[in-house]
Design a protein around this motif. Sequence first.
Motif, PDB file in Angstrom:
ATOM      1  N   MET A   1     -42.872  38.026  27.759  1.00 15.01           N
ATOM      2  CA  MET A   1     -42.369  39.321  28.234  1.00 15.01           C
ATOM      3  C   MET A   1     -40.974  39.550  27.658  1.00 15.01           C
ATOM      4  O   MET A   1     -40.126  38.687  27.714  1.00 15.01           O
ATOM      5  N   ALA A   2     -40.750  40.721  27.117  1.00 10.75           N
ATOM      6  CA  ALA A   2     -39.451  41.025  26.531  1.00 10.75           C
ATOM      7  C   ALA A   2     -38.377  40.943  27.603  1.00 10.75           C
ATOM      8  O   ALA A   2     -38.563  41.407  28.731  1.00 10.75           O
ATOM      9  N   PRO A   3     -37.211  40.352  27.299  1.00  5.34           N
ATOM     10  CA  PRO A   3     -36.177  40.156  28.324  1.00  5.34           C
ATOM     11  C   PRO A   3     -35.642  41.449  28.893  1.00  5.34           C
ATOM     12  O   PRO A   3     -35.148  41.482  30.001  1.00  5.34           O
ATOM     13  N   GLU A   4     -35.740  42.560  28.103  1.00  2.00           N
ATOM     14  CA  GLU A   4     -35.173  43.794  28.607  1.00  2.00           C
ATOM     15  C   GLU A   4     -36.074  44.472  29.636  1.00  2.00           C
ATOM     16  O   GLU A   4     -35.664  45.404  30.320  1.00  2.00           O
ATOM     17  N   LEU A   5     -37.297  44.009  29.778  1.00  2.00           N
ATOM     18  CA  LEU A   5     -38.226  44.663  30.686  1.00  2.00           C
ATOM     19  C   LEU A   5     -38.072  44.091  32.093  1.00  2.00           C
ATOM     20  O   LEU A   5     -38.963  43.434  32.635  1.00  2.00           O
ATOM     21  N   THR A   6     -36.907  44.305  32.698  1.00  2.00           N
ATOM     22  CA  THR A   6     -36.643  43.702  34.006  1.00  2.00           C
ATOM     23  C   THR A   6     -37.577  44.242  35.074  1.00  2.00           C
ATOM     24  O   THR A   6     -37.952  43.511  35.994  1.00  2.00           O
ATOM     25  N   THR A   7     -37.987  45.511  34.974  1.00  2.00           N
ATOM     26  CA  THR A   7     -38.893  46.059  35.982  1.00  2.00           C
ATOM     27  C   THR A   7     -40.341  45.747  35.677  1.00  2.00           C
ATOM     28  O   THR A   7     -41.234  46.251  36.340  1.00  2.00           O
ATOM     29  N   ALA A   8     -40.580  44.913  34.677  1.00  2.00           N
ATOM     30  CA  ALA A   8     -41.946  44.465  34.386  1.00  2.00           C
ATOM     31  C   ALA A   8     -42.197  43.056  34.901  1.00  2.00           C
ATOM     32  O   ALA A   8     -43.302  42.526  34.741  1.00  2.00           O
ATOM     33  N   ARG A   9     -41.191  42.455  35.520  1.00  2.00           N
ATOM     34  CA  ARG A   9     -41.368  41.085  36.003  1.00  2.00           C
ATOM     35  C   ARG A   9     -42.457  40.985  37.048  1.00  2.00           C
ATOM     36  O   ARG A   9     -43.079  39.939  37.213  1.00  2.00           O
ATOM     37  N   TRP A  10     -42.673  42.054  37.791  1.00  2.00           N
ATOM     38  CA  TRP A  10     -43.711  42.034  38.814  1.00  2.00           C
ATOM     39  C   TRP A  10     -45.098  41.801  38.235  1.00  2.00           C
ATOM     40  O   TRP A  10     -46.018  41.389  38.954  1.00  2.00           O
TER      41      TRP A  10
END
Length: 460
Positions: A1-10
């Motif tokens: 997962m790209a590090p900038e996708l913080t709202t994709a951690r879910w």
Amino acid sequence: MAPELTTARWLRRVDRADGPIYLAILRALETAIADGELQPGEQLPPQRTVASVLGVDFTTVTRAYSAARARGLVEGAVGRGTFVAGRPADDEVGMVDLSMNLPPPSKGLNFGTLLKDTARAVLERTDAQALMAYHPGAGSVAQKAAAATWLAPCLGEVSPERMLVTPGAQTALATILGMITRRGDALIVEPLTYPGVRALAAHLGLRLVPCPVDSQGFAPEHLARLCAQERPQAIYCIPTLQNPTATTMGLERRREVAAIARAAGVAIIEDDAYGRLPVAPLPALATFAPDLTWYVATTSKCLSPGLRTAFVAAPTPGAARDLSEALRAISLMASPLTAAIATAWIREGAAERLLAAIRAEAAERQAIARAILPQAQGEADGIHLWLDLPDHWPGERLREVAHRRGLSLVTADAFAAGQVHPNGLRISLGGPAKQSVLAEALRGVAVILAARPDDTRLVV
């Protein structure tokens, strides 16, 4: 997962073995929102990004997002993306917080609209660059005058030269204590006192000296004796709607406390966090000993915690200048935008309307609490109440049982200034957005207290 996708951690929550993949995505999203990992207003990653991260086709993600929208979990804005929806007031889930002292929702007044309208008006009539620059001193002349106006029902007429605007009461208390005390000094407090002062005393190396109290506040004979024996640098107290016991010091007792402090030459730090909540407040301690008293009044308990604005009336203009310099060394300044909003509300009458709406809601919540927990102590104007506990209900066990039942509580040990103190529970009434949720939570407290700590039926 790209590090900038913080709202994709879910997306890590997606369990491919949990039925159709679109439902697995939906459940993962729902759980992340319920757990607080995703907050209202946060933007979700684009559907194509989700499809790429999970290795599924685009239509599967579209189906999951559509189902989430149908359930009210998310909302879309054409050309902007998909966002976590604000939680409706009648859909409170998870832990119910009865531990944090917040003003309740304002009855009959839309707080969000008031805040937006005031912020817009402030920005329209003020140069934004100048507003958000560094500002010298603890408040402008206009802000200090507004503070004096706001506090007049408690303090009477006070010169703006004695007033200061600070970024919250905790900053003010820390700065005042840092100015007037030294490590090892004694600070007289109530047996149960504000946890923030407990923390400050530990940080500054001060000795907390609890003074016995009765239903009116400090017991005068004990206060006089402690002033003579301990030679304290200051007396700290919360005379109105005391935190946590919800008691109010009577008029004659205020005179007696002020007289004892004057005779001993001891400063008073009056924390009047709840002073504006009563419709007809008693005169502040500071009115009886203005030259000895540091009067601190936050807006957090009677308007909104988010303002992060408190007002201080110093004993003299010279003391105000000294405190202003100390505040600048510690916090530089109060937030210009929120201080401007608080000032506008006071000057334009909105603060009084908001306060009246909060009082109305608080009174209704106090009535609900009295019906469910008649043994609790509180006043109709207050936003919290106190409940004495039997010795067989230790605070730690009570908090544990309550937590398992979805309730967050705070007990006497969080407020204790010494080893000997009453066993009790402070119940804050402002946290739940709806009265129905509050009532159900209070009934839960009643069920717990009607049983014994070892009753296995309490664990659900």
